[in-house]
Design a protein around this motif. Structure first.
Motif, PDB file in Angstrom:
ATOM      1  N   LEU A   1       0.696  -1.544  -0.166  1.00  0.00           N
ATOM      2  CA  LEU A   1       0.058  -0.365  -0.015  1.00  0.00           C
ATOM      3  C   LEU A   1       0.875   1.385  -0.144  1.00  0.00           C
ATOM      4  CD1 LEU A   1      -3.118  -0.735   2.870  1.00  0.00           C
ATOM      5  CD2 LEU A   1      -3.292  -0.099   0.406  1.00  0.00           C
ATOM      6  N   TRP A   2       2.351   0.908   0.864  1.00  0.00           N
ATOM      7  CA  TRP A   2       2.595   2.204   0.656  1.00  0.00           C
ATOM      8  C   TRP A   2       3.960   2.887  -0.045  1.00  0.00           C
ATOM      9  CZ3 TRP A   2       1.010   5.084   4.099  1.00  0.00           C
ATOM     10  CH2 TRP A   2       0.116   5.020   5.426  1.00  0.00           C
ATOM     11  N   MET A   3       4.229   1.271  -1.389  1.00  0.00           N
ATOM     12  CA  MET A   3       4.919   1.880  -2.215  1.00  0.00           C
ATOM     13  C   MET A   3       4.152   2.677  -3.169  1.00  0.00           C
ATOM     14  SD  MET A   3       7.222  -0.326  -1.597  1.00  0.00           S
ATOM     15  CE  MET A   3       7.272  -1.175  -0.003  1.00  0.00           C
ATOM     16  N   CYS A   4       2.939   2.430  -3.667  1.00  0.00           N
ATOM     17  CA  CYS A   4       2.689   3.497  -4.714  1.00  0.00           C
ATOM     18  C   CYS A   4       2.911   5.439  -4.535  1.00  0.00           C
ATOM     19  CB  CYS A   4       1.230   3.829  -4.232  1.00  0.00           C
ATOM     20  SG  CYS A   4      -0.078   4.790  -5.303  1.00  0.00           S
ATOM     21  N   THR A   5       3.213   5.710  -5.512  1.00  0.00           N
ATOM     22  CA  THR A   5       3.815   6.470  -5.895  1.00  0.00           C
ATOM     23  C   THR A   5       2.474   8.476  -5.475  1.00  0.00           C
ATOM     24  OG1 THR A   5       4.525   6.942  -7.679  1.00  0.00           O
ATOM     25  CG2 THR A   5       6.318   6.010  -6.155  1.00  0.00           C
TER      26      THR A   5
ATOM     27  N   PRO B   1       7.583   1.936   9.397  1.00  0.00           N
ATOM     28  CA  PRO B   1       8.756   2.635  10.615  1.00  0.00           C
ATOM     29  C   PRO B   1       9.624   4.146   9.842  1.00  0.00           C
ATOM     30  CG  PRO B   1       9.600   0.574  10.572  1.00  0.00           C
ATOM     31  CD  PRO B   1       8.270   0.524   9.760  1.00  0.00           C
ATOM     32  N   ALA B   2       9.992   3.907   8.414  1.00  0.00           N
ATOM     33  CA  ALA B   2       9.994   5.428   7.501  1.00  0.00           C
ATOM     34  C   ALA B   2       9.214   6.316   7.646  1.00  0.00           C
ATOM     35  CB  ALA B   2      10.563   4.214   6.746  1.00  0.00           C
ATOM     36  N   HIS B   3       8.079   6.367   7.418  1.00  0.00           N
ATOM     37  CA  HIS B   3       7.269   7.610   7.965  1.00  0.00           C
ATOM     38  C   HIS B   3       6.510   7.008   8.504  1.00  0.00           C
ATOM     39  CE1 HIS B   3       5.339   4.973   3.598  1.00  0.00           C
ATOM     40  NE2 HIS B   3       6.428   5.996   3.504  1.00  0.00           N
ATOM     41  N   ARG B   4       7.059   7.072   9.424  1.00  0.00           N
ATOM     42  CA  ARG B   4       6.999   7.200  11.167  1.00  0.00           C
ATOM     43  C   ARG B   4       8.145   8.458  11.918  1.00  0.00           C
ATOM     44  NH1 ARG B   4       3.084   5.277  14.494  1.00  0.00           N
ATOM     45  NH2 ARG B   4       3.021   2.852  14.067  1.00  0.00           N
TER      46      ARG B   4
ATOM     47  N   SER C   1      -4.051  20.106  17.160  1.00  0.00           N
ATOM     48  CA  SER C   1      -5.130  20.062  17.545  1.00  0.00           C
ATOM     49  C   SER C   1      -6.177  18.747  16.756  1.00  0.00           C
ATOM     50  CB  SER C   1      -5.873  21.318  17.157  1.00  0.00           C
ATOM     51  OG  SER C   1      -5.508  21.977  15.968  1.00  0.00           O
ATOM     52  N   CYS C   2      -5.990  18.419  15.404  1.00  0.00           N
ATOM     53  CA  CYS C   2      -6.536  17.875  14.866  1.00  0.00           C
ATOM     54  C   CYS C   2      -6.347  16.416  14.633  1.00  0.00           C
ATOM     55  CB  CYS C   2      -5.986  17.934  13.076  1.00  0.00           C
ATOM     56  SG  CYS C   2      -4.249  17.699  12.848  1.00  0.00           S
ATOM     57  N   GLY C   3      -5.492  16.292  16.186  1.00  0.00           N
ATOM     58  CA  GLY C   3      -5.291  14.536  16.421  1.00  0.00           C
ATOM     59  C   GLY C   3      -4.378  13.742  16.004  1.00  0.00           C
ATOM     60  N   PHE C   4      -3.352  15.086  14.707  1.00  0.00           N
ATOM     61  CA  PHE C   4      -2.318  13.687  14.099  1.00  0.00           C
ATOM     62  C   PHE C   4      -1.410  13.344  14.830  1.00  0.00           C
ATOM     63  CE2 PHE C   4       2.118  14.386  11.401  1.00  0.00           C
ATOM     64  CZ  PHE C   4       1.437  13.848  11.055  1.00  0.00           C
ATOM     65  N   ASN C   5      -0.542  14.039  15.961  1.00  0.00           N
ATOM     66  CA  ASN C   5       0.643  13.875  17.260  1.00  0.00           C
ATOM     67  C   ASN C   5      -0.155  12.366  17.661  1.00  0.00           C
ATOM     68  OD1 ASN C   5       1.279  16.421  16.617  1.00  0.00           O
ATOM     69  ND2 ASN C   5       1.956  17.172  18.399  1.00  0.00           N
ATOM     70  N   GLU C   6      -1.201  11.843  18.027  1.00  0.00           N
ATOM     71  CA  GLU C   6      -1.561  10.813  18.724  1.00  0.00           C
ATOM     72  C   GLU C   6      -2.358   9.308  17.171  1.00  0.00           C
ATOM     73  OE1 GLU C   6      -2.413   9.071  21.289  1.00  0.00           O
ATOM     74  OE2 GLU C   6      -2.496  10.795  21.880  1.00  0.00           O
ATOM     75  N   LEU C   7      -2.439  10.020  16.337  1.00  0.00           N
ATOM     76  CA  LEU C   7      -2.299   9.288  14.974  1.00  0.00           C
ATOM     77  C   LEU C   7      -1.050   8.436  14.575  1.00  0.00           C
ATOM     78  CD1 LEU C   7      -4.955   7.947  13.286  1.00  0.00           C
ATOM     79  CD2 LEU C   7      -3.385  10.001  11.748  1.00  0.00           C
ATOM     80  N   VAL C   8       0.175   9.262  14.638  1.00  0.00           N
ATOM     81  CA  VAL C   8       1.063   8.405  14.534  1.00  0.00           C
ATOM     82  C   VAL C   8       2.472   7.848  15.586  1.00  0.00           C
ATOM     83  CG1 VAL C   8       1.194  10.217  12.124  1.00  0.00           C
ATOM     84  CG2 VAL C   8       2.343  10.485  14.171  1.00  0.00           C
TER      85      VAL C   8
END
Ligand code: SF4
Ligand code: SF4
Length: 147
Positions: free
Chosen positions: A47-51, A85-88, A138-145
């Motif tokens: 899923l993550w190989m798509c550009t 991991p690289a995306h994190r 505020s949009c929850g990004f920190n929690e999500l990742v």
């Protein structure tokens, strides 16, 4: 993507044949479409190989929004905590310095040597960086990742 839309896929393979990433990685977009109909594929690395080049979406003879579907599947995967991991690491950079790919000290030094200041980006401006941090929090990004 609507179920009725994806069910119209007749596995012609045009998407796979048009996929530049699939030439160099294990990504098989035709298989992703097929598998996503019958099971949860949020743990598939492919899923993550798509550009997100949109070749497959533009060429699908059934008009299936293939790239948009991949983005939705990724969003679902992230909600389940499945992130490479690289995306994190990239997410962490975004939270800390406001950039997915921040400039490093070596390049700052090279720029200074040739008379260029730091690029006009958010990390140059503490207030703007703080605004980005507030937005991400505020949009929850920190929690999500979070790990
Ligand atoms: S191009 Fe469209 S119809 Fe053909 S396999 Fe891919 S998604 Fe299915
Ligand atoms: S959008 Fe992704 S899956 Fe579709 S052709 Fe481009 S790289 Fe391949």
């Amino acid at each position: 993507m609507k179920n009725s839309e994806i069910l119209s896929c007749f596995q012609c393979g045009t998407c796979t044949g048009s996929c530049p990433s699939g030439k160099y990685t294990s990504l098989n977009v035709r298989r992703i479409v097929k598998d996503s109909i019958k099971k949860d594929i949020s743990d598939q690395c492919d899923l993550w190989m798509c550009t997100t080049c949109y070749n497959c979406q533009e060429r699908c003879p059934r008009g299936i929004k293939v790239t948009d579907a991949i983005l939705s599947l990724r969003a679902e995967a992230v909600k389940k905590g499945r992130i490479l991991p690289a995306h994190r690491v990239v997410c962490k950079f975004l939270i800390e310095v406001g950039h997915a790919v921040p400039i490093d000290d070596i390049h700052i030094a090279i720029r200074e040597k040739i008379g260029l200041s730091q690029p006009e980006t958010v990390s140059k401006y503490p207030k703007a960086l703080n605004d980005v941090k507030i937005l991400l929090e505020s949009c929850g990004f920190n929690e999500l990742v979070k790990e």
